[in-house]
Write a protein that holds these residues in place. Structure first.
Motif, short mmCIF file in Angstrom:
data_model
loop_
_atom_site.label_atom_id
_atom_site.label_comp_id
_atom_site.label_asym_id
_atom_site.label_seq_id
_atom_site.Cartn_x
_atom_site.Cartn_y
_atom_site.Cartn_z
N CYS A 89 0.85 -1.51 0.03
CA CYS A 89 -0.27 0.05 -0.04
C CYS A 89 0.85 1.40 -0.07
O CYS A 89 0.40 2.35 -0.46
N GLY A 90 1.92 1.35 0.59
CA GLY A 90 2.90 2.30 0.67
C GLY A 90 4.28 2.43 -0.29
O GLY A 90 4.82 3.32 -0.42
N ALA A 91 4.41 1.21 -0.74
CA ALA A 91 5.74 1.09 -1.70
C ALA A 91 5.40 1.64 -3.13
O ALA A 91 4.46 1.19 -3.84
N LYS A 92 6.15 2.79 -3.31
CA LYS A 92 5.95 3.66 -4.62
C LYS A 92 7.16 3.95 -5.15
O LYS A 92 8.21 3.92 -4.32
N ALA A 93 7.19 4.09 -6.50
CA ALA A 93 8.44 4.47 -6.96
C ALA A 93 8.00 5.45 -8.29
O ALA A 93 7.11 5.26 -8.90
N ASP A 94 9.10 6.18 -8.79
CA ASP A 94 8.53 7.01 -10.16
C ASP A 94 9.38 6.07 -11.18
O ASP A 94 10.52 5.38 -11.00
N VAL A 95 8.65 6.16 -12.55
CA VAL A 95 9.16 5.53 -13.39
C VAL A 95 9.97 6.66 -14.42
O VAL A 95 9.04 7.64 -14.78
N LYS A 96 11.27 6.54 -14.48
CA LYS A 96 11.92 7.51 -15.12
C LYS A 96 12.60 6.84 -16.48
O LYS A 96 13.28 5.89 -16.38
N VAL A 97 12.38 7.81 -17.46
CA VAL A 97 13.04 7.42 -18.90
C VAL A 97 13.70 8.40 -19.21
O VAL A 97 13.44 9.68 -19.36
N ASP A 98 15.08 8.25 -19.60
CA ASP A 98 15.90 9.02 -19.93
C ASP A 98 16.25 10.42 -18.82
O ASP A 98 16.31 11.59 -19.11
N GLY A 99 16.18 10.09 -17.46
CA GLY A 99 16.05 11.17 -16.55
C GLY A 99 14.96 11.80 -16.23
O GLY A 99 14.93 12.66 -15.38
N ASP A 100 13.93 11.82 -16.93
CA ASP A 100 12.56 12.46 -16.93
C ASP A 100 11.58 11.59 -16.12
O ASP A 100 11.65 10.32 -16.57
N VAL A 101 11.02 12.22 -15.17
CA VAL A 101 9.74 11.30 -14.88
C VAL A 101 8.74 11.20 -15.67
O VAL A 101 8.13 12.09 -15.94
N LEU A 102 8.35 9.90 -16.12
CA LEU A 102 7.21 9.83 -16.86
C LEU A 102 5.82 9.38 -16.02
O LEU A 102 4.86 9.80 -16.38
N GLN A 210 11.68 -0.83 -24.76
CA GLN A 210 12.65 -1.34 -23.95
C GLN A 210 13.06 -0.42 -23.02
O GLN A 210 13.52 -0.87 -21.68
N LYS A 211 13.29 0.55 -23.21
CA LYS A 211 13.71 1.93 -22.37
C LYS A 211 12.55 1.76 -21.34
O LYS A 211 12.82 1.90 -20.03
N LEU A 212 11.18 1.75 -21.66
CA LEU A 212 10.24 1.81 -20.83
C LEU A 212 10.24 0.82 -19.81
O LEU A 212 10.02 0.61 -18.70
N GLN A 213 10.44 -0.78 -20.40
CA GLN A 213 10.58 -1.74 -19.65
C GLN A 213 11.82 -1.48 -18.64
O GLN A 213 11.49 -2.24 -17.52
N ASP A 214 12.78 -1.20 -18.91
CA ASP A 214 13.72 -1.05 -18.07
C ASP A 214 13.34 -0.42 -16.92
O ASP A 214 13.72 -0.51 -15.87
N ALA A 215 12.97 0.98 -17.34
CA ALA A 215 12.49 1.93 -16.23
C ALA A 215 11.35 1.39 -15.32
O ALA A 215 11.56 1.62 -14.20
N VAL A 216 10.57 0.75 -15.81
CA VAL A 216 9.51 0.09 -14.92
C VAL A 216 10.14 -0.95 -14.10
O VAL A 216 10.02 -1.06 -12.65
N LYS A 217 11.18 -1.68 -14.46
CA LYS A 217 11.92 -2.76 -13.72
C LYS A 217 12.86 -2.14 -12.46
O LYS A 217 12.76 -2.56 -11.37
#
Length: 243
Positions: A89-102, A210-217
């Motif tokens: 419920c509290g575990a969250k994180a930003d998805v960042k692509v090329d240094g920008d928060v998507l 692939q960049k987005l997949q890596d960012a999500v991981k």
């Protein structure tokens, strides 16, 4: 401080262990002889009668004890699962692509969903049809499709011709051979159209994906590194159930 990824690492083993113990307990209490006991003694009518030793069988399994053991096992599973779910419920994180928060503050449960969907999407994009590389294609604005350069070809028709093998004489008619000659009668102009994609476009999509997949991981790993508080709900549940 315990991390969420540590709980995730032990959860599968705890589930397997508890399932085995509960299954064993279930089979144990189905064995009626183990729950049964007996005690009997023999008394002859008079002192001269035959003396026989007493007989007894002890109860080997008590249902109440088995129930408590099952409760103890399930308490561990209840606590591990509660700790994971409370932490999720509290575990969250930003998805960042090329240094920008998507995507910002994405829950770990959604990151798992997103990871699965992107894997499926990768398979879909990789199978998209591509334009024939042997042709030169250009985007046709009128049809919004790809088209080739016009290619002109001829259309022929067979026309009968006469070939004189021998001229006519006063004694013999002329000897003539009839044959067909291919004569150009028109022209075809061919333009091919296609709704497929250039290979470079598919490669571009796969690179972005692939960049987005890596960012999500990366985001999932970051979220799973969240500090958590161990939950103790099993004792309360079984204190009520077995009280």
């Amino acid at each position: 401080m315990t991390k969420l990824n540590q709980i995730l690492a032990v959860e599968k083993g705890v589930k397997s262990d508890v399932q085995r113990k509960v299954t064993d307990a279930y089979h144990t209490i189905q064995k009626t002889p183990l729950l049964s006991g007996i005690s009997r003694s023999y008394q002859p009518i008079d002192d001269e009668g035959e003396q026989l030793p007493p007989e007894s069988t002890r109860v080997q399994v008590q249902a109440e004890t088995v129930l408590k053991e099952v409760g103890t096992s399930l308490t561990r599973l209840f606590d591990v699962t509660a700790t994971k779910d409370w932490a999720n419920c509290g575990a969250k994180a930003d998805v960042k692509v090329d240094g920008d928060v998507l995507l910002a503050d994405v829950p770990v449960t959604y990151l798992l969903f997103l990871e699965k969907q992107l894997t499926d999407l990768h398979t879909f994009i990789a199978k998209l049809p591509t334009l024939d590389p042997s042709e030169t294609w250009a985007l046709d604005e009128n049809t919004d499709t790809w088209r080739t350069e016009p290619v002109k070809t001829t259309r022929t028709k067979k026309v009968p011709r006469n070939h004189v093998l021998a001229e006519a004489t006063d004694k013999h008619p002329a000897q003539v051979q009839v044959y067909n000659e291919d004569v150009v009668v028109g022209y075809w102009t061919k333009v091919a159209f296609s709704g497929a994609l250039p290979q470079r476009r598919i490669n571009e999509l796969l690179t972005r994906l692939q960049k987005l997949q890596d960012a999500v991981k990366y985001a999932r790993e970051e979220a799973n590194g969240t500090d958590i508080t161990d939950q103790r709900v099993g004792d309360k549940v079984f204190a009520y159930l077995l009280g």
